[in-house]
Design a protein around this motif. Structure first.
Motif, short mmCIF file in Angstrom:
data_model
loop_
_atom_site.label_atom_id
_atom_site.label_comp_id
_atom_site.label_asym_id
_atom_site.label_seq_id
_atom_site.Cartn_x
_atom_site.Cartn_y
_atom_site.Cartn_z
N LYS A 248 0.32 -3.75 4.86
CA LYS A 248 0.59 -3.93 6.28
C LYS A 248 0.64 -2.59 7.02
O LYS A 248 0.56 -2.55 8.23
CB LYS A 248 1.84 -4.77 6.52
N ARG B 32 11.65 3.71 6.98
CA ARG B 32 10.99 3.24 5.75
C ARG B 32 9.53 3.64 5.74
O ARG B 32 9.01 4.14 4.77
CB ARG B 32 11.13 1.71 5.63
N HIS C 125 13.25 4.43 -6.99
CA HIS C 125 12.93 5.86 -6.92
C HIS C 125 11.46 6.08 -7.18
O HIS C 125 10.81 5.32 -7.91
CB HIS C 125 13.78 6.65 -7.92
N VAL C 126 10.98 7.18 -6.62
CA VAL C 126 9.54 7.39 -6.58
C VAL C 126 8.94 7.63 -7.97
O VAL C 126 7.82 7.19 -8.27
CB VAL C 126 9.24 8.53 -5.58
N SER D 150 11.48 11.59 5.04
CA SER D 150 12.85 12.00 5.40
C SER D 150 13.03 13.50 5.20
O SER D 150 14.16 13.99 5.30
CB SER D 150 13.86 11.23 4.56
N GLY E 158 0.82 -1.22 0.00
CA GLY E 158 0.00 0.00 0.00
C GLY E 158 0.85 1.25 0.00
O GLY E 158 0.55 2.21 0.70
N ILE F 76 5.50 -4.02 -9.76
CA ILE F 76 5.69 -2.58 -10.03
C ILE F 76 6.50 -1.93 -8.90
O ILE F 76 6.58 -2.47 -7.80
CB ILE F 76 4.33 -1.85 -10.20
N SER G 70 10.44 -2.03 -0.73
CA SER G 70 11.70 -2.48 -0.15
C SER G 70 11.63 -2.44 1.36
O SER G 70 10.76 -1.79 1.93
CB SER G 70 12.84 -1.55 -0.57
N ALA H 152 3.40 -4.98 -5.24
CA ALA H 152 3.91 -3.62 -5.00
C ALA H 152 4.41 -3.54 -3.56
O ALA H 152 4.06 -2.63 -2.81
CB ALA H 152 2.81 -2.59 -5.26
C1 LIG Z 1 12.47 7.85 3.76
C2 LIG Z 1 12.49 7.70 2.27
C3 LIG Z 1 12.73 8.80 1.47
C4 LIG Z 1 12.75 8.67 0.07
N1 LIG Z 1 12.98 9.78 -0.68
C5 LIG Z 1 13.02 9.67 -2.03
C6 LIG Z 1 13.28 10.80 -2.85
O1 LIG Z 1 13.50 11.91 -2.34
N2 LIG Z 1 13.27 10.64 -4.19
C7 LIG Z 1 13.03 9.43 -4.77
O2 LIG Z 1 13.05 9.34 -6.00
N3 LIG Z 1 12.78 8.33 -4.03
C8 LIG Z 1 12.78 8.41 -2.67
N4 LIG Z 1 12.53 7.31 -1.90
C9 LIG Z 1 12.26 6.03 -2.57
C10 LIG Z 1 10.78 5.88 -2.90
O3 LIG Z 1 10.00 6.28 -1.80
C11 LIG Z 1 10.48 4.43 -3.28
O4 LIG Z 1 11.20 4.14 -4.45
C12 LIG Z 1 8.98 4.20 -3.50
O5 LIG Z 1 8.26 4.43 -2.31
C13 LIG Z 1 8.74 2.79 -4.01
O6 LIG Z 1 7.36 2.58 -4.14
P1 LIG Z 1 6.75 1.12 -3.94
O7 LIG Z 1 5.27 1.27 -4.01
O8 LIG Z 1 7.46 0.16 -4.80
O9 LIG Z 1 7.14 0.72 -2.43
P2 LIG Z 1 6.68 1.38 -1.08
O10 LIG Z 1 6.27 2.79 -1.26
O11 LIG Z 1 7.76 1.08 -0.09
O12 LIG Z 1 5.39 0.54 -0.65
C14 LIG Z 1 5.42 -0.82 -0.32
C15 LIG Z 1 4.22 -1.14 0.52
O13 LIG Z 1 4.04 -2.55 0.61
C16 LIG Z 1 3.73 -2.90 1.96
N5 LIG Z 1 4.09 -4.31 2.15
C17 LIG Z 1 5.31 -4.87 1.97
N6 LIG Z 1 5.24 -6.20 2.21
C18 LIG Z 1 3.96 -6.48 2.54
C19 LIG Z 1 3.27 -7.67 2.91
N7 LIG Z 1 3.90 -8.84 2.97
N8 LIG Z 1 1.95 -7.59 3.20
C20 LIG Z 1 1.31 -6.38 3.12
N9 LIG Z 1 1.91 -5.23 2.77
C21 LIG Z 1 3.22 -5.27 2.49
C22 LIG Z 1 4.55 -1.92 2.76
O14 LIG Z 1 4.09 -1.84 4.08
C23 LIG Z 1 4.31 -0.63 1.96
O15 LIG Z 1 3.08 -0.06 2.31
C24 LIG Z 1 12.52 7.40 -0.51
C25 LIG Z 1 12.31 6.29 0.30
C26 LIG Z 1 12.28 6.42 1.67
C27 LIG Z 1 12.06 5.20 2.55
#
Ligand SMILES: Cc1cc2nc3c(=O)[nH]c(=O)nc-3n(C[C@H](O)[C@H](O)[C@H](O)COP(=O)(O)OP(=O)(O)OC[C@H]3O[C@@H](n4cnc5c(N)ncnc54)[C@H](O)[C@@H]3O)c2cc1C
Length: 435
Positions: A40, A147, A315-316, A52, A14, A296, A125, A122
């Motif tokens: 979660k 995180r 990266h976001v 951050s 999420g 994704i 990390s 999704a």
């Molecule tokens: C503090 C911080 C600052 C950042 N700043 C930048 C920035 O300035 N610029 C940039 O480009 N990128 C930044 N990033 C990186 C960027 O946030 C990530 O690349 C992006 O959030 C990835 O998106 P995602 O949906 O793949 O994963 P996430 O956003 O991490 O979402 C994953 C989700 O899956 C859930 N999950 C995982 N496993 C399970 C499970 N087994 N059951 C249920 N739920 C689960 C997690 O709880 C979370 O909600 C930052 C990251 C962090 C942590």
């Protein structure tokens, strides 16, 4: 008895990718009850980078619901009500502990099972934890990671409890640099420690890093390079008191923040889906080796068309765009419309203190530095180009305006030829503005 729920589409995770995927599903058309997000975390998808940065500001910090997706890219803010109005089920505080792709079933920690027709992985990390390496004392109180929003709340509480105290930040990457700055703004005495010869070595050249290190030093952040934390001391309450370094030095600490990298959360799918470069391998539509299963965001290793290579990106910007691409592909398959392959230009950014940089493209080849990189300037503005095979592959800019940032993005995308590096250095940003 444990319950069972069925959805046509399930997004597992999420975070950022999940939120942008939900918006795209809504755009493309989804019926009430067809889509669920299982997370979660206890809150609806939000823009993780805020954690951050503005979340930790001493004054007017960002708080939810202020930074739910999709505000980070200038889009509509999706509040929890948005999901319920659309009939999209947000299943929060629910960790999936088992995934069986053959039977299309996910099982939660409390024994609830979810079945689906289409799955979007999704899960993002997780942080690399020093306890995983058996570093002595790594389980002491106030050794913190960042995180999720719960982690950020722990950091806020520690900052408040240790006002005027000392923090050691372990790691010299994005998280280390952003957190050092924000801790300093909170009036904490900060020392950064990292093993490399300069900060952000995966992207920064020595010249770029020299600017940020000097800027941070002028703000009072101490930097210890070329050594590692090998242990921690704690008091009788179990609270951390000091960080022991490999070179023998000992740094006093009331708070330790660790930012030594992240690992994609793919363990649930081990052996069930093809993997590559630490992530789940996908095609240009983010479909994995298992039909109907998409990956994704941070977990996907996808074909980066521009560089003709499979890559994983943490990266976001990519998490948002990969989510949109996957949903377009899913809906396109259903309607018989074809969707173009993913065309991604890498884009990274960071902000700290009064600084803000953007990078586009690939950091390969020779580099030149241009502009004013004097850390004591009132408004430093400088950049770098990366040149390979006589073409510009990557471009970095600190302090750029929106138009200037657009210009460097265009350079990285179009890869213009460069005849003379000296000329390029002299032209600097002008070179980009002409493209
Ligand atoms: C503090 C911080 C600052 C950042 N700043 C930048 C920035 O300035 N610029 C940039 O480009 N990128 C930044 N990033 C990186 C960027 O946030 C990530 O690349 C992006 O959030 C990835 O998106 P995602 O949906 O793949 O994963 P996430 O956003 O991490 O979402 C994953 C989700 O899956 C859930 N999950 C995982 N496993 C399970 C499970 N087994 N059951 C249920 N739920 C689960 C997690 O709880 C979370 O909600 C930052 C990251 C962090 C942590």
């Amino acid at each position: 008895m444990a319950s069972e729920k069925h959805f046509k589409y399930v997004i597992l995770g999420g975070g950022v990718a999940a939120g942008y995927a939900a918006r795209e599903f809504d755009k493309q058309g989804v019926k009430p009850g067809e889509l669920a997000i299982i997370s979660k975390e206890a809150v609806a998808p939000y823009e993780r980078p805020a954690l951050s940065k503005a979340y930790l500001f001493p004054q007017n910090p960002a708080r939810l619901p202020g930074f739910h997706v999709c505000v980070g890219s200038g889009g509509e803010r999706l509040l929890p009500e948005w999901y319920s109005e659309k009939g999209i089920e947000l299943i929060l505080s629910t960790e999936i502990v088992k995934a069986d792709l053959a039977s299309k079933t996910l099982t939660s920690a409390t024994g609830v099972t979810f079945t689906y027709e289409i799955l979007l992985i999704a899960t993002g990390s997780t942080v690399i934890n020093l306890s995983d390496f058996g570093t002595p004392g790594a389980d002491s109180n106030n050794i913190l990671y960042l995180r999720e929003i719960d982690d950020a709340d722990k950091l806020v509480a520690a900052i408040q409890a240790k006002k005027g105290g000392k923090a050691v930040v372990i790691g010299g990457g994005y998280i280390g640099l952003e957190l050092s700055a924000v801790l300093k703004l909170n009036d904490i005495d900060v020392t950064m420690v990292f093993p490399e010869p300069w900060c952000m070595p995966r992207l920064f050249t020595a010249d770029i890093a020299a600017f940020y290190e000097a800027y941070y030093a002028n703000k009072g952040v101490k930097i210890v390079k070329g050594t590692l934390a090998v242990g921690f001391d704690a008091n009788a309450n179990g609270d951390v008191t000091a960080v022991k370094l490999k070179d023998g030095r000992v740094l006093e600490a009331d708070i330790v923040v660790v930012g030594v990298g992240a690992r994609p959360l793919t363990a649930l799918f081990k052996g069930q889906v093809a993997e590559e470069k630490g992530g789940i391998k996908t095609d240009a539509f983010f479909e994995t080796s298992v039909p109907g299963v998409y990956a994704i965001g941070d977990v996907a290793t996808f074909p980066m068309k521009m560089y003709n290579e499979l890559r994983r990106v943490e990266h976001v910007d990519h998490s948002r765009k990969s989510a949109e691409q996957a949903v377009k592909a899913i809906k396109g398959k259903e309607s018989g419309e074809s969707v173009p392959e993913y065309e991604y230009l890498p884009y990274f950014y960071s902000r700290s203190f009064d600084l803000s940089w953007q990078f586009y493209g690939d950091n390969v080849g020779e580099t030149i530095l241009f502009g004013d990189s004097d850390p004591t300037s009132a408004k430093p503005k400088f950049g770098s180009y990366w040149i390979k095979d006589g073409k510009v592959f990557g471009a970095f800019l600190e302090g750029g305006s929106p138009d200037e940032n657009k210009a460097i993005a265009k350079v990285a995308k179009t890869q213009p030829p460069v005849a003379n590096l000296e000329e390029l250095k002299k032209e600097g940003l002008q070179f980009a503005s002409k493209i």
